[in-house]
Every structure is written in structure tokens, then in C-alpha cells.
Design a protein around this motif. Structure first.
Motif, PDB file in Angstrom:
ATOM      1  N   SER A  18       1.708   0.347   7.296  1.00 43.26           N
ATOM      2  CA  SER A  18       0.531   1.169   7.590  1.00 43.26           C
ATOM      3  C   SER A  18       0.015   0.842   8.984  1.00 43.26           C
ATOM      4  O   SER A  18       0.223  -0.257   9.516  1.00 43.26           O
ATOM      5  CB  SER A  18      -0.560   0.922   6.546  1.00 43.26           C
ATOM      6  OG  SER A  18      -0.890  -0.448   6.471  1.00 43.26           O
ATOM      7  N   ASP A  19      -0.647   1.802   9.590  1.00 41.02           N
ATOM      8  CA  ASP A  19      -1.028   1.688  10.995  1.00 41.02           C
ATOM      9  C   ASP A  19      -1.914   0.483  11.290  1.00 41.02           C
ATOM     10  O   ASP A  19      -1.885  -0.055  12.400  1.00 41.02           O
ATOM     11  CB  ASP A  19      -1.756   2.964  11.440  1.00 41.02           C
ATOM     12  CG  ASP A  19      -0.822   4.157  11.495  1.00 41.02           C
ATOM     13  OD1 ASP A  19       0.404   3.942  11.563  1.00 41.02           O
ATOM     14  OD2 ASP A  19      -1.321   5.305  11.449  1.00 41.02           O
ATOM     15  N   THR A  37      -4.321  -7.551   7.717  1.00 38.94           N
ATOM     16  CA  THR A  37      -4.573  -6.252   7.110  1.00 38.94           C
ATOM     17  C   THR A  37      -6.070  -6.000   7.038  1.00 38.94           C
ATOM     18  O   THR A  37      -6.887  -6.898   7.273  1.00 38.94           O
ATOM     19  CB  THR A  37      -3.975  -6.184   5.696  1.00 38.94           C
ATOM     20  OG1 THR A  37      -4.851  -6.838   4.761  1.00 38.94           O
ATOM     21  CG2 THR A  37      -2.606  -6.857   5.644  1.00 38.94           C
ATOM     22  N   ARG A  38      -6.428  -4.774   6.677  1.00 39.67           N
ATOM     23  CA  ARG A  38      -7.857  -4.442   6.577  1.00 39.67           C
ATOM     24  C   ARG A  38      -8.510  -5.171   5.410  1.00 39.67           C
ATOM     25  O   ARG A  38      -9.731  -5.217   5.299  1.00 39.67           O
ATOM     26  CB  ARG A  38      -8.046  -2.927   6.420  1.00 39.67           C
ATOM     27  CG  ARG A  38      -7.717  -2.389   5.056  1.00 39.67           C
ATOM     28  CD  ARG A  38      -7.926  -0.890   4.986  1.00 39.67           C
ATOM     29  NE  ARG A  38      -9.228  -0.483   5.470  1.00 39.67           N
ATOM     30  CZ  ARG A  38     -10.287  -0.343   4.682  1.00 39.67           C
ATOM     31  NH1 ARG A  38     -10.195  -0.607   3.387  1.00 39.67           N
ATOM     32  NH2 ARG A  38     -11.433   0.054   5.181  1.00 39.67           N
ATOM     33  N   HIS A  95       0.809  -2.312  -1.005  1.00 42.31           N
ATOM     34  CA  HIS A  95      -0.393  -1.658  -0.494  1.00 42.31           C
ATOM     35  C   HIS A  95      -0.413  -1.566   1.027  1.00 42.31           C
ATOM     36  O   HIS A  95      -1.347  -0.990   1.603  1.00 42.31           O
ATOM     37  CB  HIS A  95      -1.638  -2.396  -0.981  1.00 42.31           C
ATOM     38  CG  HIS A  95      -1.708  -3.828  -0.539  1.00 42.31           C
ATOM     39  ND1 HIS A  95      -0.793  -4.775  -0.927  1.00 42.31           N
ATOM     40  CD2 HIS A  95      -2.584  -4.466   0.264  1.00 42.31           C
ATOM     41  CE1 HIS A  95      -1.111  -5.945  -0.385  1.00 42.31           C
ATOM     42  NE2 HIS A  95      -2.184  -5.778   0.343  1.00 42.31           N
ATOM     43  N   LEU A  96       0.628  -2.108   1.686  1.00 44.66           N
ATOM     44  CA  LEU A  96       0.713  -2.054   3.145  1.00 44.66           C
ATOM     45  C   LEU A  96       1.867  -1.179   3.622  1.00 44.66           C
ATOM     46  O   LEU A  96       2.057  -1.024   4.833  1.00 44.66           O
ATOM     47  CB  LEU A  96       0.904  -3.468   3.715  1.00 44.66           C
ATOM     48  CG  LEU A  96      -0.095  -4.531   3.261  1.00 44.66           C
ATOM     49  CD1 LEU A  96       0.308  -5.881   3.827  1.00 44.66           C
ATOM     50  CD2 LEU A  96      -1.507  -4.154   3.682  1.00 44.66           C
ATOM     51  N   PRO A 113      -0.601   4.351   1.601  1.00 51.56           N
ATOM     52  CA  PRO A 113      -1.505   3.638   0.689  1.00 51.56           C
ATOM     53  C   PRO A 113      -2.940   3.649   1.198  1.00 51.56           C
ATOM     54  O   PRO A 113      -3.194   3.631   2.406  1.00 51.56           O
ATOM     55  CB  PRO A 113      -0.933   2.214   0.666  1.00 51.56           C
ATOM     56  CG  PRO A 113      -0.249   2.071   1.990  1.00 51.56           C
ATOM     57  CD  PRO A 113       0.300   3.416   2.324  1.00 51.56           C
ATOM     58  N   LEU A 114      -3.886   3.666   0.246  1.00 52.37           N
ATOM     59  CA  LEU A 114      -5.306   3.695   0.586  1.00 52.37           C
ATOM     60  C   LEU A 114      -6.057   2.456   0.147  1.00 52.37           C
ATOM     61  O   LEU A 114      -7.134   2.192   0.663  1.00 52.37           O
ATOM     62  CB  LEU A 114      -5.981   4.909  -0.071  1.00 52.37           C
ATOM     63  CG  LEU A 114      -5.622   6.301   0.433  1.00 52.37           C
ATOM     64  CD1 LEU A 114      -6.411   7.338  -0.357  1.00 52.37           C
ATOM     65  CD2 LEU A 114      -5.906   6.430   1.917  1.00 52.37           C
ATOM     66  N   SER A 115      -5.546   1.742  -0.832  1.00 53.45           N
ATOM     67  CA  SER A 115      -6.312   0.633  -1.386  1.00 53.45           C
ATOM     68  C   SER A 115      -5.403  -0.547  -1.677  1.00 53.45           C
ATOM     69  O   SER A 115      -4.177  -0.451  -1.672  1.00 53.45           O
ATOM     70  CB  SER A 115      -7.023   1.052  -2.678  1.00 53.45           C
ATOM     71  OG  SER A 115      -6.119   1.089  -3.760  1.00 53.45           O
ATOM     72  N   ARG A 116      -6.046  -1.660  -1.986  1.00 54.22           N
ATOM     73  CA  ARG A 116      -5.305  -2.875  -2.333  1.00 54.22           C
ATOM     74  C   ARG A 116      -4.515  -2.696  -3.619  1.00 54.22           C
ATOM     75  O   ARG A 116      -3.524  -3.389  -3.858  1.00 54.22           O
ATOM     76  CB  ARG A 116      -6.299  -4.031  -2.489  1.00 54.22           C
ATOM     77  CG  ARG A 116      -5.670  -5.400  -2.559  1.00 54.22           C
ATOM     78  CD  ARG A 116      -6.699  -6.414  -3.033  1.00 54.22           C
ATOM     79  NE  ARG A 116      -7.812  -6.503  -2.114  1.00 54.22           N
ATOM     80  CZ  ARG A 116      -7.889  -7.371  -1.113  1.00 54.22           C
ATOM     81  NH1 ARG A 116      -6.890  -8.195  -0.895  1.00 54.22           N
ATOM     82  NH2 ARG A 116      -8.954  -7.408  -0.347  1.00 54.22           N
TER      83      ARG A 116
END
Length: 499
Positions: A18-19, A37-38, A95-96, A113-116
Motif C-alpha cells: 500500500s502507498d 505503516t499507518r 493489511h498492507l 486494504p483499508l484497515s488492520r
């Protein structure tokens, strides 16, 4: 002359990061890998050579796992077994990871993916099975293509090619090939099946679990989401608003982002004058009220104000006191520390998410009211009403819709319509602007109701209003400002009727 038909492009399952994921191969002295990661740092203590190489390649773009584990020396066992081992090692990273289906060199769609909690390990078999778009899924335009999203999913699906949209358009029934148009790809039956499998794995498409007997004896497909007790109470609109107004998933930006700075002028903290014939309102003596008002607990526990329906007009002095105590601007405030200087705020008696205070009040008076019949806008800073040019037919329709025929034979004593200046909220908030407005509406309605109870008045909150009629009644552009709540205010009957 014989012309052989070219074989359809080969399918490829590609993987990428993911970006917002950054891979650090160097900071762990033990030879591990750190992913920023976020959701915080993720450490892989002892990565295999295959995982290390796959992640290295993913930092450069989408990859095929089979290529990442290829052994030029021919050792290490069959490629399929090496891919299986790599997939097991990558499980904590789901999730990544972005999954992309490519047809030849062209990416068709990607699952992001949007969430953990995002999990997308394997592709289901959909060949020969009836599929449909989930009733909760939404197809929308985004820059560069189309997107499918659902409040039930921890992913979004980016559709990179028109053919991917064509797959969705042909979901009902068994998949077949999609012939090309000029400039399009040719999608074989295998490609269509693969695209459907991606959409099912992402939660955007559902597969019929069984057939149910229809009224005419024919068999119709049955889908789990249509009879799941946990979902029956949710409409697609409600569930989407709920899911997108919480911070559990990343997706688009959420919160106080001020995304429109530089694109449009900041909306003023108080709406400019919109009418004529200003009517000054009475200002109550707050010091006196501190000694004469009912105790707060008595106001909260006054069941009579909630069991009766207001059926008589209030005086202009009472109306002024009610608006002053519940909705006036106490003071103007400068912009906050992290806010643009052209976005000042205010302090008022009721709370507002982020102090946006984007709500407006319009008073509709009928025959025999304390005001001449018509519509009035309340200025909370100057504490006065200004008459608004309005269509009599629309005002009559508003009053008729609020009269509650089973309780009131004629028009309501006084109707207060709450509208929202949407840009005032969306200028500050991204993703949660409308949900924050609805919370503000509840806070304002409760404040008006409590003040009315303390004054011996009654209120009745309408469950739903008509936006089109209020637009005509108050001369509004509903895209800029629209009704979001309504209340009837008046005096209570001597013998309240049950509501």
C-alpha cells in the motif's frame, strides 16, 4: 490465406505494498525488517530470503510472487511450494498488501486494504455460480477510474479498465467472455471468472448460497446478506454513513483536514443577512433566571413537556427568550491554533462538533401567530428575525406536514426549521462533515427542548422533514443549504395527550 486468431492475454496475480507503507531493511541489527505503516511499526524478526526479496521488489512496484521466488540455480524445490511458503510468511502483512489482477500488461483491477483487519488470502471459486453486486456496495468515480466500496468490507476495489466495469454489469448469472470493442481488452471466460473472484474476495460481490422457491415455482437465487439478522436492520445508506464517519478504516482523509483551503473562500461564522424587515427580539435577564428557573434536574425529569403536543401560540417575548437562551452567539472567537485565519468561530449555548456552528434557524408563523404570517430567518449574532421572501404554497405545505393530524386539527403554533450550511462544516472536516452536522442538530434540538421546558413551553421534534419544500419556502439552493431538522414550539394543553 489462413489467419490464426491470437490467444487471449495471459492473466497475472500481482502483489504490491500500500502507498503509505515504507520498508526499512537496515535499522534492525538482528537482520529483521521494519515496516512503517499507518498503524505503527511492524517488525519481522527473521524473514526468509524469499520474503526479503519479495518486499524489496514490492518497494519498486507490483510483482508476481512466482517470479520473486524463482531460483536461477533450479534448487529450493518446486516453484509452487516456494510460493505457498511465501504466502504463509506474508499472512501477517495482508493489511498492507494490494492485490492486482492483470490481463497481459494491463492491470484490470486492484484490491486495496483499508484497515488492520483486512484479510484477502485466497480467491474463491465462482465459475458456474450466480453472483451479484452486494446491496451495500457502491460504484463511484475517482480520479483515474472507478471504485467499488462497501461498508461491510475492509477493502476498496479500484477498477483500472472499462472492462472491469463491464464485469460488474454482467454479474447476474454465469460468467462468459467479454468481446473487445475498439481499444478494449478481450476478456476470456477465465479472465471474467478471475475478476469476479477478486470482487467476491474483497466483499463487493456476493455468491448465491442456494436457490429458494419463487411464487411461480421457479427457482431464484438466495444470498446470505438478504437474511442475515445483523444486516436486516441496516439500509445501505445508513451503514455507509456510519462506516465512513468512523476512523477504523483509512480510505479517504478523515477529520479536520481543511481540504478546501485555497479552492473556495471560507464560509463566514455567521450567515450574512438574507431578508428584510428586521424584528428585534426580547433579551431575557439571565441573572434573574439563575434564581427563578427550575432546577436542571426538574427540567430533565419533566415528563409533561414530552407527553403533550404544543397546540397554542407563544408570545413574541417568549420566542425571543427561547432563541436567546438556546441558540444565540455569545461571542465571536478567532480561528484556532491549527486552523486557517479566515475560519473564525463562535461560542453558543449548544455544543457543535469542532465549533463549526453550521446550523441556521427559520421560523414559520401562521395565522394568529405572534408574528405576521410568513418565514423568518434568525440572526444569532444580532438576535433578531429577518423576514424571508417565500412561496405561500410551500409554507402551507411545511405547516401541513408538521401538524400531526392525530394530535392537532390545524397548523402548528410555530414551526422552527433547522438548516445546515454544508460548506461551513465540510470546509473544516473531510469524511465526517455530514455526520457531525447531524450530531449538532440533535444538540440544538435538545437545547431548545430543555429551555422550552424550563419556560413552561412544549416542543415536538419531527422525525423527518421535506427538503424540497423547505428549499422553496426559504429560497435556498439545497446543495448549499438545506433543512436537516424540524421542531414545533408552543404552549402545552391543560390536559396533555399521549404521544
Amino acid at each position: 490465406m489462413r489467419i490464426d486468431r491470437l490467444a487471449p492475454p495471459q492473466l497475472a496475480d500481482l502483489w504490491s505494498l500500500s502507498d503509505d507503507t515504507v520498508v526499512d531493511f537496515e535499522s534492525d541489527p538482528g537482520g529483521g525488517i521494519v515496516l512503517d505503516t499507518r498503524w505503527g511499526e511492524l517488525r519481522i524478526a527473521a524473514p526468509s530470503a524469499g520474503l526479503r526479496e519479495a518486499l524489496r521488489r514490492m518497494t519498486l512496484g507490483a510483482i508476481s510472487l512466482r517470479n520473486a521466488v524463482a531460483d536461477p540455480q533450479g534448487g529450493g524445490g518446486p516453484a509452487g511450494l516456494r510460493v505457498t511458503a511465501l504466502l504463509r510468511e506474508m499472512a501477517p502483512l495482508q493489511h498492507l498488501l494490494v492485490r492486482t489482477l492483470s490481463v497481459g500488461p494491463m492491470p484490470l483491477l486492484s484490491v486495496v486494504p483499508l484497515s488492520r483487519e483486512a484479510r484477502f488470502a485466497s480467491l474463491p471459486l465462482t465459475s458456474g455460480r450466480t453472483c451479484r453486486l452486494s446491496r451495500f456496495a457502491v460504484l463511484r468515480y475517482v480520479a483515474g477510474g472507478m471504485r467499488v466500496e462497501s461498508p461491510l468490507s475492509h477493502h476498496v476495489v479500484e477498477l483500472h479498465r472499462p472492462e472491469a466495469v463491464g464485469v460488474i454489469g454482467r454479474l447476474e448469472g454465469v460468467a462468459g467472455p467479454l468481446g473487445p470493442r475498439d481499444g478494449d481488452l478481450e476478456l476470456s471466460s477465465e479472465a471474467v471468472d478471475a475478476a469476479r473472484a477478486y470482487l467476491v474476495a474483497a466483499g463487493m460481490v456476493v455468491v448465491a448460497e442456494r436457490s429458494a422457491g419463487a411464487a411461480d415455482g421457479a427457482q431464484s437465487p438466495c444470498f446470505a446478506e438478504d437474511h442475515d439478522p445483523a444486516l436486516l436492520g441496516w439500509s445501505p445508506d445508513d451503514l455507509l454513513v456510519h462506516a465512513r464517519s468512523r476512523l477504523s478504516r483509512r480510505g479517504n482523509p478523515r477529520g479536520a483536514t481543511f481540504a478546501h483551503v485555497g479552492q473556495v473562500a471560507a464560509p463566514p461564522v455567521v450567515k450574512p443577512a438574507v431578508g428584510t424587515d428586521r424584528i428585534a427580539l426580547a433579551r431575557p435577564d439571565l441573572d434573574e433566571l439563575l434564581t427563578t428557573d427550575q432546577p436542571f434536574t426538574a427540567v430533565l425529569e419533566n415528563s409533561r413537556a414530552r407527553s403533550g403536543y404544543p397546540d397554542a401560540e407563544i408570545s413574541r417575548e417568549q420566542l425571543g427568550a427561547l432563541l436567546y437562551r438556546a441558540a444565540r452567539v455569545r461571542e465571536l472567537l478567532p480561528a484556532g491554533r491549527f486552523e486557517p485565519t479566515d475560519y473564525p468561530s463562535s461560542a453558543r449555548p449548544y455544543p457543535s462538533i469542532g465549533s463549526t456552528y453550521a446550523l441556521e434557524l427559520y421560523v414559520v408563523a401562521g395565522e394568529g401567530a405572534c408574528l405576521a404570517p410568513g418565514a423568518y430567518h434568525y440572526d444569532p449574532l444580532g438576535h433578531f428575525l429577518e423576514r424571508v421572501e417565500s412561496a405561500p404554497e410551500a409554507l402551507a405545505e411545511l405547516s401541513s406536514g408538521a401538524r400531526a393530524p392525530e394530535r392537532l386539527g390545524g397548523p402548528p403554533p410555530l414551526l422552527i426549521t433547522i438548516t445546515a450550511r454544508f460548506l461551513r462544516a465540510s470546509y473544516k472536516f473531510s469524511g465526517i462533515a455530514y455526520s457531525s452536522l447531524l450530531k449538532d442538530v440533535g444538540a440544538l434540538q435538545q437545547s431548545i427542548g430543555l429551555v422550552a421546558t424550563a419556560m413552561g413551553l412544549g416542543t415536538h421534534t419531527l422525525a423527518i422533514g421535506e427538503a424540497q419544500t423547505s428549499r422553496q419556502a426559504f429560497g435556498l439552493d439545497w446543495r448549499v443549504e438545506s433543512s436537516v431538522g424540524e421542531m414545533v414550539v408552543g404552549t402545552l394543553p391543560a390536559h396533555p395527550r399521549a404521544v
